[in-house]
Design a protein around this motif. Structure first.
Motif, PDB file in Angstrom:
ATOM      1  N   TYR A 118       0.797  -1.228   0.000  1.00 20.84           N
ATOM      2  CA  TYR A 118       0.000   0.000   0.000  1.00 20.84           C
ATOM      3  C   TYR A 118       0.834   1.285   0.000  1.00 20.84           C
ATOM      4  CZ  TYR A 118       0.503   0.919   5.038  1.00 20.84           C
ATOM      5  OH  TYR A 118       0.978   1.215   6.276  1.00 20.84           O
ATOM      6  N   ASN A 157       4.183   4.397  -3.670  1.00 20.65           N
ATOM      7  CA  ASN A 157       4.562   5.818  -3.583  1.00 20.65           C
ATOM      8  C   ASN A 157       6.076   5.966  -3.585  1.00 20.65           C
ATOM      9  OD1 ASN A 157       1.843   6.785  -3.284  1.00 20.65           O
ATOM     10  ND2 ASN A 157       1.882   5.841  -1.248  1.00 20.65           N
ATOM     11  N   ALA A 200      11.696   6.642  -8.629  1.00 23.05           N
ATOM     12  CA  ALA A 200      11.900   6.545 -10.086  1.00 23.05           C
ATOM     13  C   ALA A 200      12.140   7.924 -10.689  1.00 23.05           C
ATOM     14  CB  ALA A 200      10.690   5.888 -10.736  1.00 23.05           C
ATOM     15  N   GLN A 201      11.732   8.966  -9.961  1.00 25.92           N
ATOM     16  CA  GLN A 201      11.874  10.316 -10.507  1.00 25.92           C
ATOM     17  C   GLN A 201      12.849  11.184  -9.715  1.00 25.92           C
ATOM     18  OE1 GLN A 201       7.915  11.993 -11.017  1.00 25.92           O
ATOM     19  NE2 GLN A 201       7.212  10.111 -11.983  1.00 25.92           N
ATOM     20  N   THR A 202      13.544  10.596  -8.752  1.00 27.34           N
ATOM     21  CA  THR A 202      14.486  11.378  -7.948  1.00 27.34           C
ATOM     22  C   THR A 202      15.801  11.541  -8.685  1.00 27.34           C
ATOM     23  OG1 THR A 202      13.493  10.483  -5.925  1.00 27.34           O
ATOM     24  CG2 THR A 202      15.666  11.539  -5.721  1.00 27.34           C
ATOM     25  N   ALA A 215      19.193   9.456  -8.320  1.00 24.15           N
ATOM     26  CA  ALA A 215      18.891   8.073  -7.922  1.00 24.15           C
ATOM     27  C   ALA A 215      18.468   7.274  -9.158  1.00 24.15           C
ATOM     28  CB  ALA A 215      17.779   8.062  -6.898  1.00 24.15           C
ATOM     29  N   ARG A 254       1.669  -7.630  -7.393  1.00 26.69           N
ATOM     30  CA  ARG A 254       2.338  -6.341  -7.189  1.00 26.69           C
ATOM     31  C   ARG A 254       3.545  -6.223  -8.116  1.00 26.69           C
ATOM     32  NH1 ARG A 254       2.382  -6.571  -0.657  1.00 26.69           N
ATOM     33  NH2 ARG A 254       0.134  -6.320  -0.282  1.00 26.69           N
ATOM     34  N   TRP A 281       2.382  -5.149 -11.355  1.00 24.82           N
ATOM     35  CA  TRP A 281       2.125  -3.713 -11.396  1.00 24.82           C
ATOM     36  C   TRP A 281       3.419  -2.954 -11.707  1.00 24.82           C
ATOM     37  CZ3 TRP A 281       4.321   0.126  -8.369  1.00 24.82           C
ATOM     38  CH2 TRP A 281       3.755   1.394  -8.503  1.00 24.82           C
ATOM     39  N   GLN A 286       4.452  -3.491 -15.395  1.00 22.37           N
ATOM     40  CA  GLN A 286       3.657  -2.692 -16.334  1.00 22.37           C
ATOM     41  C   GLN A 286       4.094  -1.229 -16.350  1.00 22.37           C
ATOM     42  OE1 GLN A 286      -0.653  -2.681 -15.606  1.00 22.37           O
ATOM     43  NE2 GLN A 286      -0.955  -2.457 -17.808  1.00 22.37           N
ATOM     44  N   GLY A 287       4.278  -0.674 -15.155  1.00 24.88           N
ATOM     45  CA  GLY A 287       4.594   0.744 -15.075  1.00 24.88           C
ATOM     46  C   GLY A 287       6.072   1.049 -15.262  1.00 24.88           C
ATOM     47  N   TYR A 288       6.932   0.097 -14.875  1.00 24.52           N
ATOM     48  CA  TYR A 288       8.380   0.340 -14.908  1.00 24.52           C
ATOM     49  C   TYR A 288       9.114  -0.861 -15.507  1.00 24.52           C
ATOM     50  CZ  TYR A 288       6.652   3.819 -11.667  1.00 24.52           C
ATOM     51  OH  TYR A 288       5.930   4.843 -11.100  1.00 24.52           O
ATOM     52  N   PRO A 289       8.894  -1.080 -16.806  1.00 29.15           N
ATOM     53  CA  PRO A 289       9.434  -2.288 -17.457  1.00 29.15           C
ATOM     54  C   PRO A 289      10.939  -2.444 -17.283  1.00 29.15           C
ATOM     55  CG  PRO A 289       7.931  -1.128 -18.906  1.00 29.15           C
ATOM     56  CD  PRO A 289       8.197  -0.209 -17.753  1.00 29.15           C
ATOM     57  N   ALA A 290      11.640  -1.344 -17.095  1.00 27.98           N
ATOM     58  CA  ALA A 290      13.103  -1.427 -17.011  1.00 27.98           C
ATOM     59  C   ALA A 290      13.577  -1.896 -15.637  1.00 27.98           C
ATOM     60  CB  ALA A 290      13.715  -0.067 -17.331  1.00 27.98           C
ATOM     61  N   LYS A 315       3.929  23.329  -1.750  1.00 30.64           N
ATOM     62  CA  LYS A 315       3.070  22.168  -2.002  1.00 30.64           C
ATOM     63  C   LYS A 315       3.829  20.945  -2.534  1.00 30.64           C
ATOM     64  CE  LYS A 315      -1.214  23.976  -1.369  1.00 30.64           C
ATOM     65  NZ  LYS A 315      -0.953  25.389  -1.202  1.00 30.64           N
TER      66      LYS A 315
END
Lengths: 359, 359, 359, 359
Positions: free
Chosen positions: A21, A25, A31-33, A36, A48, A51, A54-58, A294
């Protein structure tokens, strides 16, 4: 952020354990830092890992934690598994010489925390505990105000964290919700309480308290109080910090005015007419609501984690603070089980208090 | 109200003692209560008597309380003087055979309360304590819901009554603010707690606590908690009542939705994904906000006072409830002074509990 | 969702054009939409393509739109580019036989919209316009209530969409914000207005109105009004729908009670006292706030897009509704430029109204 | 207030006409206004006179208005009767040489207003119209800010005054609610609009509009807009004033922060990323909520009325402003009846505009 300098480094290789859960996040943010590189994800549930695929094939996926430990490219491991597994996983990661970012709380006892803390120091690894709220714009703004002394002497710290949650069988509402507020409190006050008292009740699951009130006494007249509740009809996330000069209301549910700063102006009076007038007033001073950054707190935290690894800096939410949090939770849970006994915090705590105050 | 019948009666002659900060509200309401006739006002300060003269020229004014007691036309006396004077004034009024409406709390100890209670019974006088909130449309609506069992088993009663008040030298924040919530709580639950625990602190006036947390344990798993605070930046008046079927949020600062009723629907689950989803939800059921009668509570109470005098009915906020309130306040204050000791409520209390539950 | 059936299909291959401010949301959602496969992303800015590379290494990136059109694996194209480019890009995509999901508004004139609509029909392509709000839990709940007739006769539709935005040079506040509310309004009412009147002003950029009030008259007594504003100090997103039986307040800024349903109970009276009582009341009926599904609207919309492609169903936010939205915006803009003239909507509109009402 | 000086005067003798829904507030306040003496009340309904007798036994009651006019002791008359009677009653009172405080609006046409204004000047009488809101702490605070230029150039004035009201047969929602906002607007801006446009609808009573939108254009780019509605589910009383430097939100339903002042900081930008970031922000500057004086507005107004009588000062809400209010209402009502025509305000208005701007 000094990009040029960063480019000189090789990216920090990162593996994530636990894609349940909270894990997603961490995955999304890491993945976007910048600086890193997310290399692998580990979870026992195939769905999982799908998941992630699918989103991060690499990104490499595996059900075997040892794979991550053995991977030379992986410099750091982010752990988002159930509380009961933190100690064992963090220990193995540190022993393997990996830097660690672990979900709160660090472990289930001060003893475990201190062992992990010592291990991190010995292996020169960064150990950062994911007390996410410390990285929010709201808490950073309040910290700024308090460090500047804008509030004057702090009188009390009152926090309410309640909502209609789901019941977990392995932990009660204090272990689930209180770490957030206690971490914020220690961070903002720069000290820990001397005594803790907690009362609560179980209404749905006999073994698991779903409501609790935790009182914390500090030296002198500083009083802190926390209401955590899994059976509240609506979500409330409100902290009031009372000071001699100003008072802060931090309402995390308020989208437009998360942080409000009020002039205190408490006065002594005996004029009943005057008293009456005040009773019907809603507040007696001006109010100011500063603009709040924000940026997603977890993104901020991931950047901080990478920076600590590179610069060898002390994490804002490091083992010292995380251990103090667990120490207070432990004491509160003891008091809760005793029906409201006054628990004094262990002495070994003291040096860390100093450390915390200093940091 | 059967006006015709009323006309058959002579109006109840009323005298008011104390025209300070709360008194004027009694004067204004009693002057307009059908079946009552405001005859005299008594205060030691001339300026206040002048205020009465200007607004109510027909009303006799005096600085001598004995005048009221001696006045055969005065059937009832309304007392709005400082707490410390309640016992003596109520006692004299009852001895003079006058019905009494007195500001809360009734007196400063259970002993005093019980003496006054006995005296009222002996002289067959109505003794109504001005726990005004019991007469608000909001509390009447909640009482209606709870008596109908709409909330199911009651799990907890959580109340917050804080604002930036003025400091009084003769009483602390518990004696000042807690009577409101404790009276509402006893009225709604129909029972009193078995144990009380309170912690607090003094920040401005050494002798006087300005913040306090009061925990009350009832039989079984019912838990009540109260936060009273004179040093809060903004006014909060919110009570949450958690039940197995429904939950109520009573926010007295909310002008349009004072009472909100939520479906509870707490569920047990282990699915972390589900847990996550819930964590980000703000509530999990429907909400309903009934229309609330806006009649001024004090007007309602004054009518009730006159009705009790005429019909010899038991006041909603009579001596039994008022004594229980003082008993709880006493115990809370003891616990507060002991730094958070667990106080058991006196046995003589028990019969009254029954009485209260019955009423 | 009938997964089994789905497995029988090959995933719908999707390309995204425009990875700027809204594009990333499309990318993120389409990458996770069951039944869809994100194959390629197109943008003129390298930095944005880098963002895609980092987060979605398996996705092909290109700066050449033609590549997507030529790619046989790509069945559908999602377009999130500036308004001025919609017409040309959608036209090319439809000509290439691709299904299209395009950001709102569909185009800059009714003429363009109708051409694209005809083209989609001719090539048997799905043309879905990204009026995201139609897929929110809040709007779906309100639609449900209105279709069931719970509100009675609709009297008025009042919408406020204001915030402190940034200024765009190529479009005014009506073209920027009004499409949201007008699409929701047409969707909920199932009809379009007969006349439109708009007034506004430019305060920062002479050519670009930053505040506008749009009034829409429907047949009979139904009145709609919209306030859009880029210079408001705080964000307001509130729609009030007044009906003869009930009224709805849809406040998108309210995290816990987005949709409130009030009993109307408007009464005729001449009793001044009665009038006074009402004047001081905040509302006169009960209120009910249903639980709202929190699923991300765009995820819902992407699922719907894929479903329309597979089942050949009519999109909820298809070309008919999208054209009506542009027609109203056009008329409002004309009125605005004329300083508040009454604009009658074009006749060719009528058949579509029927269609909309029918759908 | 210079009490000593006051004591030198004889109190101003006052008579009240109309003790219906608003009258009692006048009676209550005038009875307590220093320097004034409430001598008589007049009403056609006995029940209301009884109410006066009970609460103010010393005050003479009568059903005959002429008695008040003939009473030498009565220097001033406060009128709280239905709108349609204002003109006749004010005229008689001024002819009898009485100072007048009359409920808003002053009369039903500019012509009537101007006649009464001239009469007051000729007979050297104070003519104050009860535009109560001008005397609230909130409006006084905003006036202070605007006069100091804190808001910069004023861009727009947006007001919403809606609630679920009762229907009156002799007046529509514009005549009932708009005078409040228009009076506040003229008072704050110090000028009146050049053009007025209004649209509305009748849903319950054919002859009487229950919802209306009024747009007012001032010279240059200043735009004002008003939404008045008798069929709104919840009470909204919110005014937004947009300026180049700061913006004000005046929410009369907000008990703790009636007036909020926001830094504007509108920026021009083309960076889509930046635009996106702003779209998701709730506001972009700091906010400040000053303490607001809670004195009852009507008490303030009564004091002002007495002061004007004694010092011969111009009333804040005198005939000039009151006439402008009626002029705008008249024009708005004309536009409403014409279905949204653009109405230019009469020229005779101009000098008064100057006067108003000057005052």
């Amino acid at each position: 952020m000094p990009c040029v300098m960063e480019e000189m480094f090789v990216d920090v290789g990162i593996g994530v354990v636990g894609c349940g859960y909270w894990g997603p996040n961490l995955v999304r943010n890491l993945a976007q830092t910048r600086g890193a590189k997310l290399l692998a994800c580990c979870d026992l549930e195939t769905s999982r890992l799908d998941w992630v695929r699918q989103g991060y094939p690499a990104v490499k996926v595996t059900a075997d934690f040892q794979e991550l430990l053995g991977d030379k490219q992986i410099d750091a491991i982010a752990i988002a598994t159930p509380i009961s597994t933190h100690y064992a996983l963090v220990k193995q990661a540190l022993k393997a010489g990996k830097h660690v970012l672990v979900a709160k709380p660090l472990a289930q006892s001060v003893a475990e925390c201190q062992e992990l803390q010592a291990l991190a120091v010995r292996n020169n690894c960064v150990l950062l505990v994911d007390h996410t709220f410390l990285y929010t714009g709201a808490v950073r703004k309040i910290k700024e105000l308090m460090d500047a002394g804008d509030l004057g002497d702090i009188y009390y710290y009152d926090s309410v964290r309640i909502n209609l949650g789901l019941f977990q069988h392995d932990t009660n509402v204090i272990w689930d919700l209180a770490p957030h507020d206690i971490a914020i409190m220690i961070h903002l006050l720069g000290m820990v309480p001397e005594r803790v008292l907690a009362v609560g009740a179980s209404h749905v699951n006999e073994q698991v308290e779903n409501i609790a009130y935790v009182t914390m006494m500090f030296r002198e007249r500083l009083l802190a109080h926390l209401h955590v509740n899994w059976l509240a009809p609506a979500k409330v996330r409100r902290t009031i910090i009372g000071g001699s000069k100003r008072m802060v209301v931090y309402d995390d549910m308020d989208m437009s005015e998360k942080v409000k700063i009020y002039d205190s102006g408490a006065k002594l009076s005996n004029d009943p007419a005057h008293i009456y007038r005040t009773m019907v007033e809603y507040r007696t001073g001006d109010m100011y609501a500063p603009k709040i950054d924000k940026t997603e707190a977890l993104a901020e935290e991931c950047r901080h984690f990478v920076a600590c690894i590179r610069d060898g800096a002390d994490p804002i939410s490091g083992a010292v603070l995380a251990t103090q949090v667990v120490g207070i939770i432990e004491a509160a849970d003891r008091s809760l089980k005793m029906g409201g006994s006054m628990e004094h915090l262990h002495r070994p705590f003291v040096p860390e208090i100093a450390a915390a105050a200093a940091s």
